[in-house]
Design an enzyme around this catalytic site. Sequence first.
Site, PDB file in Angstrom:
ATOM      1  N   LYS A 290       0.938  -1.256   0.210  1.00  0.00           N
ATOM      2  CA  LYS A 290       0.039   0.016   0.025  1.00  0.00           C
ATOM      3  C   LYS A 290       0.908   1.096   0.001  1.00  0.00           C
ATOM      4  O   LYS A 290       1.848   1.268   0.465  1.00  0.00           O
ATOM      5  CB  LYS A 290      -0.867   0.013   1.274  1.00  0.00           C
ATOM      6  CG  LYS A 290      -1.978  -0.956   1.349  1.00  0.00           C
ATOM      7  CD  LYS A 290      -2.766  -0.847   2.412  1.00  0.00           C
ATOM      8  CE  LYS A 290      -3.917  -1.927   2.562  1.00  0.00           C
ATOM      9  NZ  LYS A 290      -4.877  -1.722   1.701  1.00  0.00           N
ATOM     10  N   ARG A 364     -10.276 -11.735   1.918  1.00  0.00           N
ATOM     11  CA  ARG A 364     -11.042 -12.733   1.413  1.00  0.00           C
ATOM     12  C   ARG A 364     -10.278 -13.994   1.415  1.00  0.00           C
ATOM     13  O   ARG A 364     -10.905 -15.256   1.482  1.00  0.00           O
ATOM     14  CB  ARG A 364     -11.694 -12.336  -0.025  1.00  0.00           C
ATOM     15  CG  ARG A 364     -10.524 -12.119  -0.952  1.00  0.00           C
ATOM     16  CD  ARG A 364     -10.942 -11.304  -2.082  1.00  0.00           C
ATOM     17  NE  ARG A 364     -10.930  -9.917  -1.927  1.00  0.00           N
ATOM     18  CZ  ARG A 364     -11.303  -8.942  -2.628  1.00  0.00           C
ATOM     19  NH1 ARG A 364     -11.522  -9.183  -4.084  1.00  0.00           N
ATOM     20  NH2 ARG A 364     -11.322  -7.688  -2.359  1.00  0.00           N
TER      21      ARG A 364
HETATM   22  N1  BES Z   1      -8.158  -3.680   4.608  1.00  0.00           N
HETATM   23  C1  BES Z   1      -8.355  -3.281   3.223  1.00  0.00           C
HETATM   24  C2  BES Z   1      -9.657  -2.586   3.016  1.00  0.00           C
HETATM   25  C3  BES Z   1      -9.584  -1.417   3.575  1.00  0.00           C
HETATM   26  C4  BES Z   1      -9.241  -0.023   2.803  1.00  0.00           C
HETATM   27  C5  BES Z   1     -10.271  -0.888   4.505  1.00  0.00           C
HETATM   28  C6  BES Z   1      -9.354   1.132   3.196  1.00  0.00           C
HETATM   29  C7  BES Z   1     -10.460   0.355   5.156  1.00  0.00           C
HETATM   30  C8  BES Z   1      -9.745   1.325   4.317  1.00  0.00           C
HETATM   31  C9  BES Z   1      -8.221  -4.546   2.245  1.00  0.00           C
HETATM   32  O1  BES Z   1      -7.440  -5.789   2.673  1.00  0.00           O
HETATM   33  C10 BES Z   1      -7.758  -4.191   0.880  1.00  0.00           C
HETATM   34  O2  BES Z   1      -6.861  -3.877   0.948  1.00  0.00           O
HETATM   35  N2  BES Z   1      -8.503  -4.125  -0.161  1.00  0.00           N
HETATM   36  C11 BES Z   1      -8.385  -3.674  -1.412  1.00  0.00           C
HETATM   37  C12 BES Z   1      -8.903  -4.684  -2.382  1.00  0.00           C
HETATM   38  C13 BES Z   1      -8.208  -4.807  -3.865  1.00  0.00           C
HETATM   39  C14 BES Z   1      -6.845  -4.801  -3.784  1.00  0.00           C
HETATM   40  C15 BES Z   1      -8.977  -5.667  -4.523  1.00  0.00           C
HETATM   41  C16 BES Z   1      -8.749  -2.208  -1.505  1.00  0.00           C
HETATM   42  O3  BES Z   1      -9.954  -2.142  -1.204  1.00  0.00           O
HETATM   43  O4  BES Z   1      -7.923  -1.560  -2.157  1.00  0.00           O
HETATM   44 MN    MN Z   2      -5.324  -5.517   2.163  1.00  0.00          MN
END
Ligand code: BES
Ligand code: MN
Length: 512
Positions: A290, A364
Amino acid sequence: MKEIIDVRVKVRRTAFDKTKTDLLGVGLFSGVKRLDKLNKELNAKLDGAIERVIRLGDFKGAEGTNAIVYGNAKTGAERVLLVGLGEKKKATLDTVRKAAANAAKKAVAIKAKSVSLAIHKAFEGRFDLGAMGRAMAEGTYFGGYCYDEYVTESEDSRLGRMRVEIIDAEAAKAKKLNDGAARGAIIGAAQSYARTLANRPANVINPPKLAAVARKLARGSKRLSCTVFDKKQLAAKGMGGVLAVGSGSQSEPRFIVLNYSPQSKAAKSKPKVGLVGKAITFDSGGISIKPAENMDQMKLDKSGGIAVLGTMKAVEQLGLGLNVMGIIPSAENMPSGTSYRPGDIITTYSGKTVEVLNTDAEGRMILCDGLAYAVKQKCDVIIDVATLTGACLVALGRYMAGLMGNDDKLVKQLQKAAEDSGEKVWPMPSGDEYAKEMKSKIADLRNIGSNKWGGACTAAAFLRQFVGEAKWAHLDIAGMDIFQKATEFTAEGSSGFGVRLLTSYLANLAEK
Ligand code: BES
Ligand code: MN
Ligand code: ZN
């Protein structure tokens, strides 16, 4: 490390003017021409001070506002807190809850050690007294909460404990209030427990530590048992999803199961419910790392799992007549030489294979093992809770959780629980169109959609494929716990979202 403020709520039969207290909280609606009975009496004892505050325009009764009027010899209270209830015709039980939260937050700010609440009086019998007692108790915990266990500087000055009583002069009313408040206090305390756990950073809580917390919760109880699978057991069972996500971290993954067996035989005729919560103790994204901005907030990526933990605590203390299994897969998602990678194909606990295209779609990957486990354990109803997608935040903002599912009745029951608990949900789709996007050419599934649209729905469509014949619902709480700022009703950080919602759902199911 110090303890979080110790809040206790009780109901006491007493007249408002005989109550010795640091702060007496009363409710007032906005734009009303005449004061209700309690406020009228109070106003007279305070020599017209309440009317004066209103006339001067210092307090208009808007929701989320309050004003202090100082007590005198004719009142037992040092201070009277006027709490805004907003428009009378718009009021719901959540208005009661929020008013109590607003009062409790103010009480903590001014360090009131004893608080008396008579907020229900303004509603003049509009809602059931038990429900109002519960809402006030829940609200008190919610608003009185503040996460400061690592702040050493203000250690001496901060409030260590706060005693709150909900007061009514009539015995019959006090009794009804008490029935609800006793339950509300259990639920409120469980939510605060969840908030503290969620707020603790990743250097304090990792998967093994979280497992120890769950074990400790079960140790004190006859009805709750805890089983934890470590890395070796995960491998023996073939829980490839949890193992893959946890493979990059020095802290090993864990799979935590809390089983609640009720005392009552009647529970046999009720569905067995499995609650599955995502507990990523830190989500760096892994190899698909990230951006740095706000990455600290990803310590809250365990909130779903912790909501399950808090709910299990409440279920046990309420003694609900229902079989409930709490399933909490936990891992830390980190980049390293041992991490899982984009392109990897993982065999999950269900036997289904998943092509990993983004290691940041890790929630997931662990949930699918949790869901498959719930199916194997013969859960009739499975509800998962997860800070799953940024896309859900984009879709719904911070006010409600996304609700997906494969059973209309279950979705309706959760909507009803949302109304009862004040933790809001909004229905979203997760059907075949979305599932189609999750097909892989070289494995059974891929872990991200084929385009960037509808990410909350494709994520849910992925999960849906692991629940077999069970009735299933999914709560995407990404917007509910992460990036939470302080409001008029509560402190910043984790809101413990899900504890009130899930406990309400289970309590409703147990009562039926
Ligand atoms: N934990 C995150 C989701 C999240 C993002 C929660 C911002 C709260 C605030 C999750 O694991 C994630 O990183 N999801 C990705 C999925 C994508 C790679 C398909 C996302 O939401 O960008
Ligand atoms: Mn994630
Ligand atoms: Zn995540």
